[in-house]
Design a protein around this motif. Structure first.
Motif, PDB file in Angstrom:
ATOM      1  N   ALA A  10       0.828  -1.206   0.000  1.00  0.00           N
ATOM      2  CA  ALA A  10       0.000   0.000   0.000  1.00  0.00           C
ATOM      3  C   ALA A  10       0.863   1.256   0.000  1.00  0.00           C
ATOM      4  O   ALA A  10       0.577   2.215  -0.730  1.00  0.00           O
ATOM      5  CB  ALA A  10      -0.933  -0.008   1.208  1.00  0.00           C
ATOM      6  N   ILE A  11       1.919   1.259   0.768  1.00  0.00           N
ATOM      7  CA  ILE A  11       2.805   2.426   0.825  1.00  0.00           C
ATOM      8  C   ILE A  11       3.497   2.631  -0.516  1.00  0.00           C
ATOM      9  O   ILE A  11       3.613   3.755  -1.004  1.00  0.00           O
ATOM     10  CB  ILE A  11       3.814   2.270   1.983  1.00  0.00           C
ATOM     11  N   ALA A  12       3.959   1.528  -1.129  1.00  0.00           N
ATOM     12  CA  ALA A  12       4.610   1.635  -2.436  1.00  0.00           C
ATOM     13  C   ALA A  12       3.618   2.110  -3.495  1.00  0.00           C
ATOM     14  O   ALA A  12       3.963   2.906  -4.370  1.00  0.00           O
ATOM     15  CB  ALA A  12       5.211   0.288  -2.836  1.00  0.00           C
ATOM     16  N   LEU A  13       2.393   1.642  -3.412  1.00  0.00           N
ATOM     17  CA  LEU A  13       1.365   2.050  -4.370  1.00  0.00           C
ATOM     18  C   LEU A  13       1.026   3.540  -4.200  1.00  0.00           C
ATOM     19  O   LEU A  13       0.844   4.251  -5.179  1.00  0.00           O
ATOM     20  CB  LEU A  13       0.112   1.188  -4.185  1.00  0.00           C
ATOM     21  N   MET A  14       1.000   4.002  -2.960  1.00  0.00           N
ATOM     22  CA  MET A  14       0.704   5.408  -2.697  1.00  0.00           C
ATOM     23  C   MET A  14       1.851   6.325  -3.129  1.00  0.00           C
ATOM     24  O   MET A  14       1.628   7.495  -3.413  1.00  0.00           O
ATOM     25  CB  MET A  14       0.414   5.611  -1.208  1.00  0.00           C
ATOM     26  N   SER A  15       3.070   5.761  -3.173  1.00  0.00           N
ATOM     27  CA  SER A  15       4.207   6.591  -3.572  1.00  0.00           C
ATOM     28  C   SER A  15       4.298   6.746  -5.083  1.00  0.00           C
ATOM     29  O   SER A  15       5.186   7.435  -5.574  1.00  0.00           O
ATOM     30  CB  SER A  15       5.511   6.010  -3.021  1.00  0.00           C
ATOM     31  N   GLY A  16       3.426   6.070  -5.823  1.00  0.00           N
ATOM     32  CA  GLY A  16       3.380   6.261  -7.263  1.00  0.00           C
ATOM     33  C   GLY A  16       3.833   5.065  -8.079  1.00  0.00           C
ATOM     34  O   GLY A  16       3.894   5.149  -9.302  1.00  0.00           O
ATOM     35  N   ALA A  21       5.019  -3.224  -9.680  1.00  0.00           N
ATOM     36  CA  ALA A  21       6.240  -2.762  -9.015  1.00  0.00           C
ATOM     37  C   ALA A  21       6.039  -2.698  -7.499  1.00  0.00           C
ATOM     38  O   ALA A  21       6.950  -3.027  -6.728  1.00  0.00           O
ATOM     39  CB  ALA A  21       6.644  -1.395  -9.555  1.00  0.00           C
ATOM     40  N   ALA A  22       4.855  -2.291  -7.075  1.00  0.00           N
ATOM     41  CA  ALA A  22       4.564  -2.237  -5.641  1.00  0.00           C
ATOM     42  C   ALA A  22       4.564  -3.636  -5.035  1.00  0.00           C
ATOM     43  O   ALA A  22       5.025  -3.829  -3.914  1.00  0.00           O
ATOM     44  CB  ALA A  22       3.222  -1.552  -5.406  1.00  0.00           C
ATOM     45  N   ALA A  23       4.057  -4.626  -5.784  1.00  0.00           N
ATOM     46  CA  ALA A  23       4.053  -6.001  -5.292  1.00  0.00           C
ATOM     47  C   ALA A  23       5.478  -6.523  -5.146  1.00  0.00           C
ATOM     48  O   ALA A  23       5.806  -7.213  -4.178  1.00  0.00           O
ATOM     49  CB  ALA A  23       3.245  -6.896  -6.225  1.00  0.00           C
ATOM     50  N   VAL A  24       6.346  -6.188  -6.095  1.00  0.00           N
ATOM     51  CA  VAL A  24       7.748  -6.624  -6.019  1.00  0.00           C
ATOM     52  C   VAL A  24       8.433  -5.937  -4.835  1.00  0.00           C
ATOM     53  O   VAL A  24       9.187  -6.567  -4.093  1.00  0.00           O
ATOM     54  CB  VAL A  24       8.490  -6.325  -7.342  1.00  0.00           C
ATOM     55  N   LYS A  25       8.162  -4.637  -4.637  1.00  0.00           N
ATOM     56  CA  LYS A  25       8.750  -3.910  -3.504  1.00  0.00           C
ATOM     57  C   LYS A  25       8.284  -4.486  -2.176  1.00  0.00           C
ATOM     58  O   LYS A  25       9.003  -4.435  -1.186  1.00  0.00           O
ATOM     59  CB  LYS A  25       8.394  -2.429  -3.579  1.00  0.00           C
ATOM     60  N   ALA A  26       7.068  -4.998  -2.154  1.00  0.00           N
ATOM     61  CA  ALA A  26       6.525  -5.575  -0.924  1.00  0.00           C
ATOM     62  C   ALA A  26       7.094  -6.955  -0.637  1.00  0.00           C
ATOM     63  O   ALA A  26       6.907  -7.485   0.448  1.00  0.00           O
ATOM     64  CB  ALA A  26       5.012  -5.645  -1.003  1.00  0.00           C
ATOM     65  N   GLY A  27       7.781  -7.550  -1.622  1.00  0.00           N
ATOM     66  CA  GLY A  27       8.420  -8.840  -1.375  1.00  0.00           C
ATOM     67  C   GLY A  27       7.788 -10.016  -2.088  1.00  0.00           C
ATOM     68  O   GLY A  27       8.149 -11.158  -1.829  1.00  0.00           O
ATOM     69  N   TYR A  28       6.859  -9.757  -2.975  1.00  0.00           N
ATOM     70  CA  TYR A  28       6.239 -10.846  -3.718  1.00  0.00           C
ATOM     71  C   TYR A  28       7.114 -11.209  -4.922  1.00  0.00           C
ATOM     72  O   TYR A  28       7.943 -10.422  -5.372  1.00  0.00           O
ATOM     73  CB  TYR A  28       4.827 -10.462  -4.176  1.00  0.00           C
ATOM     74  N   SER A  29       6.911 -12.384  -5.473  1.00  0.00           N
ATOM     75  CA  SER A  29       7.683 -12.877  -6.602  1.00  0.00           C
ATOM     76  C   SER A  29       7.427 -12.033  -7.842  1.00  0.00           C
ATOM     77  O   SER A  29       6.311 -11.568  -8.083  1.00  0.00           O
ATOM     78  CB  SER A  29       7.302 -14.334  -6.883  1.00  0.00           C
ATOM     79  N   SER A  32       4.722 -13.526 -10.236  1.00  0.00           N
ATOM     80  CA  SER A  32       3.304 -13.366  -9.903  1.00  0.00           C
ATOM     81  C   SER A  32       2.964 -11.936  -9.496  1.00  0.00           C
ATOM     82  O   SER A  32       1.898 -11.691  -8.946  1.00  0.00           O
ATOM     83  CB  SER A  32       2.933 -14.321  -8.765  1.00  0.00           C
ATOM     84  N   ALA A  33       3.859 -10.989  -9.775  1.00  0.00           N
ATOM     85  CA  ALA A  33       3.676  -9.614  -9.292  1.00  0.00           C
ATOM     86  C   ALA A  33       2.448  -8.945  -9.905  1.00  0.00           C
ATOM     87  O   ALA A  33       1.717  -8.243  -9.209  1.00  0.00           O
ATOM     88  CB  ALA A  33       4.929  -8.787  -9.576  1.00  0.00           C
ATOM     89  N   ARG A  34       2.207  -9.154 -11.203  1.00  0.00           N
ATOM     90  CA  ARG A  34       1.056  -8.487 -11.836  1.00  0.00           C
ATOM     91  C   ARG A  34      -0.250  -8.964 -11.235  1.00  0.00           C
ATOM     92  O   ARG A  34      -1.127  -8.165 -10.886  1.00  0.00           O
ATOM     93  CB  ARG A  34       1.071  -8.743 -13.343  1.00  0.00           C
ATOM     94  N   SER A  35      -0.409 -10.278 -11.115  1.00  0.00           N
ATOM     95  CA  SER A  35      -1.674 -10.795 -10.585  1.00  0.00           C
ATOM     96  C   SER A  35      -1.818 -10.480  -9.100  1.00  0.00           C
ATOM     97  O   SER A  35      -2.904 -10.139  -8.630  1.00  0.00           O
ATOM     98  CB  SER A  35      -1.783 -12.303 -10.829  1.00  0.00           C
ATOM     99  N   LYS A  36      -0.707 -10.575  -8.348  1.00  0.00           N
ATOM    100  CA  LYS A  36      -0.768 -10.287  -6.920  1.00  0.00           C
ATOM    101  C   LYS A  36      -1.037  -8.805  -6.686  1.00  0.00           C
ATOM    102  O   LYS A  36      -1.782  -8.432  -5.777  1.00  0.00           O
ATOM    103  CB  LYS A  36       0.541 -10.706  -6.246  1.00  0.00           C
ATOM    104  N   GLY A  37      -0.452  -7.945  -7.535  1.00  0.00           N
ATOM    105  CA  GLY A  37      -0.699  -6.509  -7.413  1.00  0.00           C
ATOM    106  C   GLY A  37      -2.151  -6.166  -7.668  1.00  0.00           C
ATOM    107  O   GLY A  37      -2.751  -5.352  -6.959  1.00  0.00           O
ATOM    108  N   SER A  38      -2.734  -6.790  -8.683  1.00  0.00           N
ATOM    109  CA  SER A  38      -4.146  -6.562  -8.983  1.00  0.00           C
ATOM    110  C   SER A  38      -5.025  -7.066  -7.840  1.00  0.00           C
ATOM    111  O   SER A  38      -5.993  -6.415  -7.451  1.00  0.00           O
ATOM    112  CB  SER A  38      -4.515  -7.270 -10.282  1.00  0.00           C
ATOM    113  N   GLN A  39      -4.671  -8.214  -7.290  1.00  0.00           N
ATOM    114  CA  GLN A  39      -5.443  -8.799  -6.195  1.00  0.00           C
ATOM    115  C   GLN A  39      -5.348  -7.916  -4.943  1.00  0.00           C
ATOM    116  O   GLN A  39      -6.360  -7.656  -4.284  1.00  0.00           O
ATOM    117  CB  GLN A  39      -4.905 -10.204  -5.897  1.00  0.00           C
ATOM    118  N   LEU A  40      -4.149  -7.445  -4.628  1.00  0.00           N
ATOM    119  CA  LEU A  40      -3.970  -6.632  -3.426  1.00  0.00           C
ATOM    120  C   LEU A  40      -4.605  -5.247  -3.574  1.00  0.00           C
ATOM    121  O   LEU A  40      -5.038  -4.660  -2.579  1.00  0.00           O
ATOM    122  CB  LEU A  40      -2.484  -6.486  -3.092  1.00  0.00           C
TER     123      LEU A  40
END
Length: 153
Positions: A10-16, A21-29, A32-40
């Motif tokens: 959420a913090i990475a997403l709020m920073s732009g 990219a936010a999912a990868v910064k949060a530590g996800y693979s 699966s970053a695109r699908s996990k980012g959409s899900q989150l």
């Protein structure tokens, strides 16, 4: 429940950052970053956290420091603790820290103070069960006889 990874997302997403990219910064693979980012991004906890952050940022005026004046140091703990457990205790009890940081310190410290039940291993559990069974059973080892010496003879 908002986990640490969801909070980082959420913090990475709020920073732009983008959702991936936010999912990868949060530590996800990365795979699966695109699908996990959409899900989150649709997660109610993440949305509530982002709304809460936006509301608190708009309500609080952020002070601007002049370049010549360094920002004040609130919590200078460098070199103060040799024991990591003492450091975690101080972070947990520091009221100036953010609540989430204090919770993370408490979670990290928890296994060192309160071990899980049954962490002794198989041998310890087997020996404890044998002692309980021997004490409750009529077939257990008997106490040695009391010796009485009569020297009045």
């Amino acid at each position: 429940m908002l986990t640490g990874q969801k909070r980082k997302f959420a913090i990475a997403l709020m920073s732009g950052s983008t959702q991936a990219a936010a999912a990868v910064k949060a530590g996800y693979s990365e795979k699966s970053a695109r699908s996990k980012g959409s899900q989150l991004a649709k997660d109610p906890d993440v949305i509530a956290f982002m709304n809460k952050k936006r509301d608190s940022e708009s309500a609080v005026e952020v002070p601007v420091y002049e370049p010549k004046t360094p920002p004040p140091v609130v919590n200078n703990l460098s070199g103060k603790f040799e024991d990591p457990l003492e450091f975690l205790k101080s972070v947990m009890n520091d009221l100036t820290e953010e609540t989430d940081v204090r919770k993370d310190a408490a979670k990290a410290m928890l296994p060192y103070i309160h071990p899980k039940k049954g962490e002794g291993g198989k041998k310890d559990a087997r020996n404890a069960a044998a002692k309980v069974a021997a004490g409750a059973s009529k077939f257990g080892a008997m106490a040695p006889p009391k010796l009485v010496v009569n020297n009045k003879g």
